[in-house]
Write a protein that holds these residues in place. Structure first.
Motif, mmCIF file in Angstrom:
data_model
loop_
_atom_site.group_PDB
_atom_site.id
_atom_site.type_symbol
_atom_site.label_atom_id
_atom_site.label_comp_id
_atom_site.label_asym_id
_atom_site.label_seq_id
_atom_site.Cartn_x
_atom_site.Cartn_y
_atom_site.Cartn_z
ATOM 1 N N LEU A 34 -4.625 6.845 2.818
ATOM 2 C CA LEU A 34 -3.423 6.632 3.671
ATOM 3 C C LEU A 34 -2.783 7.623 4.087
ATOM 4 O O LEU A 34 -2.254 7.518 5.441
ATOM 5 N N GLU A 52 -12.646 -3.913 12.891
ATOM 6 C CA GLU A 52 -11.176 -4.640 12.379
ATOM 7 C C GLU A 52 -11.419 -6.022 12.377
ATOM 8 O O GLU A 52 -10.800 -6.807 11.158
ATOM 9 N N ARG A 80 0.779 -1.215 -0.011
ATOM 10 C CA ARG A 80 0.007 0.038 0.078
ATOM 11 C C ARG A 80 0.992 1.123 0.107
ATOM 12 O O ARG A 80 1.838 1.433 0.876
ATOM 13 N N THR A 92 -4.520 8.583 7.464
ATOM 14 C CA THR A 92 -4.620 7.605 8.498
ATOM 15 C C THR A 92 -2.833 7.654 8.916
ATOM 16 O O THR A 92 -2.687 7.798 10.363
ATOM 17 N N GLU A 124 -12.362 4.964 2.663
ATOM 18 C CA GLU A 124 -11.595 3.577 2.461
ATOM 19 C C GLU A 124 -12.364 2.844 3.634
ATOM 20 O O GLU A 124 -11.331 2.763 4.511
ATOM 21 N N THR A 166 -4.598 -3.557 -6.922
ATOM 22 C CA THR A 166 -3.484 -4.087 -6.321
ATOM 23 C C THR A 166 -2.228 -4.219 -6.463
ATOM 24 O O THR A 166 -2.133 -4.953 -7.455
ATOM 25 N N THR A 211 -6.735 1.047 10.137
ATOM 26 C CA THR A 211 -7.251 2.291 10.447
ATOM 27 C C THR A 211 -8.342 2.221 11.303
ATOM 28 O O THR A 211 -8.394 2.966 12.576
ATOM 29 N N SER A 261 -10.466 9.092 6.967
ATOM 30 C CA SER A 261 -9.921 8.129 6.133
ATOM 31 C C SER A 261 -10.672 6.995 5.898
ATOM 32 O O SER A 261 -10.745 6.181 4.537
ATOM 33 N N LEU A 262 -11.516 6.526 6.715
ATOM 34 C CA LEU A 262 -12.562 5.425 6.849
ATOM 35 C C LEU A 262 -13.740 5.883 5.891
ATOM 36 O O LEU A 262 -14.327 5.116 5.154
ATOM 37 N N ASP A 319 -12.589 -0.212 4.318
ATOM 38 C CA ASP A 319 -12.058 -1.609 4.312
ATOM 39 C C ASP A 319 -10.591 -1.801 4.723
ATOM 40 O O ASP A 319 -10.098 -2.872 4.643
ATOM 41 N N ASN A 320 -10.134 -0.761 5.384
ATOM 42 C CA ASN A 320 -8.826 -0.748 6.011
ATOM 43 C C ASN A 320 -8.739 -0.979 7.419
ATOM 44 O O ASN A 320 -9.217 -0.387 8.282
#
Length: 477
Positions: free
Chosen positions: A357, A419, A44, A360, A389, A73, A395, A385-386, A391-392
């Motif tokens: 990113l 998480e 990442r 975060t 994104e 990815t 974070t 951040s969430l 599905d991190n």
């Protein structure tokens, strides 16, 4: 190692039956691992991901594919390779970027892979594999019937010919389908490049280099060659197209070319040994990309101050570059200086506000500052951040830690349940979500805790998730 073709007839039949039953699940797994025994390592990096989007998204739009539906990815692997799997997932090896001579080669490969997505090739592959295996099985059954009647006489020998012939024919049809897909992806890919006014000569150069792979033993061939069979017809088609295309000699946008050089240097600096980076980017090279690589090499060698010293003039030369500021913040944070990291990370977030990113990273620096005001600001950055994104898992963990340090345990439990769910820790998700649900006041967070608890129940899990649930519970005993 013995080939499957050399196994006894009944063993081969069982193998083919087993493979046929696995077809619906085989394609994405095989494409993801590309036959390697080692686990896939993904990377990442906000700068690299933004650059790949800048190259790929115009190609997707030229193909009539919604960029929001394709997930890119980055895989840490040296071989030149890129591939797509079911679910419109595109995987790109770091080696493709590191070994490409320019953005034109990378764009050519991404155009080809876009052709696979637009053509629905991956969606059709499992059915073609199933058909090939079923045809092989049909031939095996016919051959076995002849063997029962013929024993060890001539009839038995004829049975072997029937079985091998049917298998060769079935696999030949599958290979023909694959070759046709590659040719179709080439044709579509160069058409997308033309629509954008981008040259296809980069793809010609890359395929020309890959042609040498035909002379190598299979074990030494690059995975891209094995998964993208190259023929003289393919190379001839792309070469002829580039020669007659109006965009044949067109230069790529300067921003893409510059971005490519910086990203390649960054990957070299982080992936290669510092001595290797030093040889590829010597001190005599004044280019921005070379200085970037040298700064990263010094940072990886434990010389944070020297790395920052190399970066400082780059930042002055490119004041609008968020990635340089992000790297400054990363170096300072990991050198144990989070308070100093806040300034460059805030600049990076201001210059690239939609990069999850970076948000975060700024949140982590605020988290380590420790005072209540900084913790509250950290929560704000993690939530931003969430939103970008969701599905991190990392974070979500940082958000849970920040809430915990403020004594907000129900919110901490909810974040940690998110998480756990993303990591497949279903027992942990059930426990944390239940605990959050019991203590949160009525409202959306409490409803979310209920949703997570329900989703993590065994009755609502897929068979694969149940197996993962069982494994996780065994580890926790």
């Amino acid at each position: 190692m013995r080939s499957a073709w050399c196994l006894p007839a009944w063993s081969l039949l069982k193998l083919l039956v087993m493979l046929a039953s696995l077809v619906p699940f085989f394609a994405p797994v095989a494409a993801r691992a590309q036959g390697a025994a080692a686990p896939v390592v993904t990377i990442r990096d906000a700068e690299t991901e933004a650059f790949l989007r800048a190259v790929a998204h115009p190609l997707f739009r030229a193909a009539g594919v919604d960029p929001a539906l394709v997930r890119i990815t980055l895989v840490q692997a040296r071989p030149i390779n890129a591939f797509v799997t079911t679910g419109n997932r595109m995987f790109i090896n770091t080696g493709l970027i590191q070994q490409a001579e320019g953005v034109a080669e990378l764009a050519g490969v991404l155009a080809h892979e876009t052709g696979h997505i637009a053509g629905g090739h991956v969606a059709r592959l499992p059915e073609e594999m199933r058909n090939a295996f079923l045809k092989s099985i049909g031939g095996m059954m016919l051959g076995l019937g002849a063997a029962v009647g013929g024993g060890r006489n001539v009839g038995g020998n004829a049975a072997g010919a029937v079985m091998l012939g049917s298998q060769s024919m079935a696999m030949g049809e599958l290979y023909a389908f694959t070759r046709a897909q590659e040719q179709a992806a080439d044709q579509a890919g160069v058409a997308y490049l033309d629509r954008l006014g981008w040259s296809s000569r980069g793809l010609v150069r890359l395929l020309g280099r890959m042609q040498d792979q035909e002379l190598l033993a299979v074990g030494r061939q690059d995975p891209y060659f094995r998964t993208h069979p190259l023929s003289r017809d393919r190379l001839a088609f792309v070469t002829e197209h580039a020669a007659r295309s109006r965009a044949g000699d067109a230069a790529y946008p300067p921003a893409l070319e510059a971005g490519f050089r910086m990203v390649r240097a960054k990957l070299d600096g982080f992936i290669e040994a510092p001595l290797t980076t030093g040889r590829r980017y010597p001190d005599t090279d004044p280019a921005a990309a070379a200085r970037y690589a040298r700064a990263i090499a010094q940072y990886r060698s434990g010389r944070a101050d020297l790395a920052l010293q190399i970066l400082a003039p780059l930042v002055r030369d490119q004041p609008g570059n968020p990635w340089l500021r992000e790297l400054q913040g990363q170096i300072l944070f990991e050198a144990g200086r989070p308070a100093e990291a806040l300034v460059p990370l805030r600049d990076a977030a201001r210059l690239a506000p939609a990069e999850a990113l970076i948000r975060t990273a700024l949140g982590r620096a605020l988290l380590e500052a420790g005072d209540p005001a900084s913790l509250r600001a950290a929560i704000g950055e993690f939530e931003s951040s969430l939103r970008l994104e969701r599905d991190n898992a990392f974070t979500w963990r940082q958000l849970g830690i920040a809430h915990g340090r403020l004594g907000e345990m129900p919110q901490a439990d909810l974040a940690l349940a998110e998480e756990a769910m993303l990591l497949g820790d279903f027992p942990g998700a059930r426990m944390l979500a239940r605990r959050a649900e019991e203590t949160l006041p009525p409202g959306p967070p409490r409803l979310r805790a209920q949703d997570l608890r329900e989703a993590a129940k065994r009755d609502n899990l897929t068979p694969e998730q149940r197996a993962q649930d069982d494994a996780m519970r065994r580890r926790q005993r």
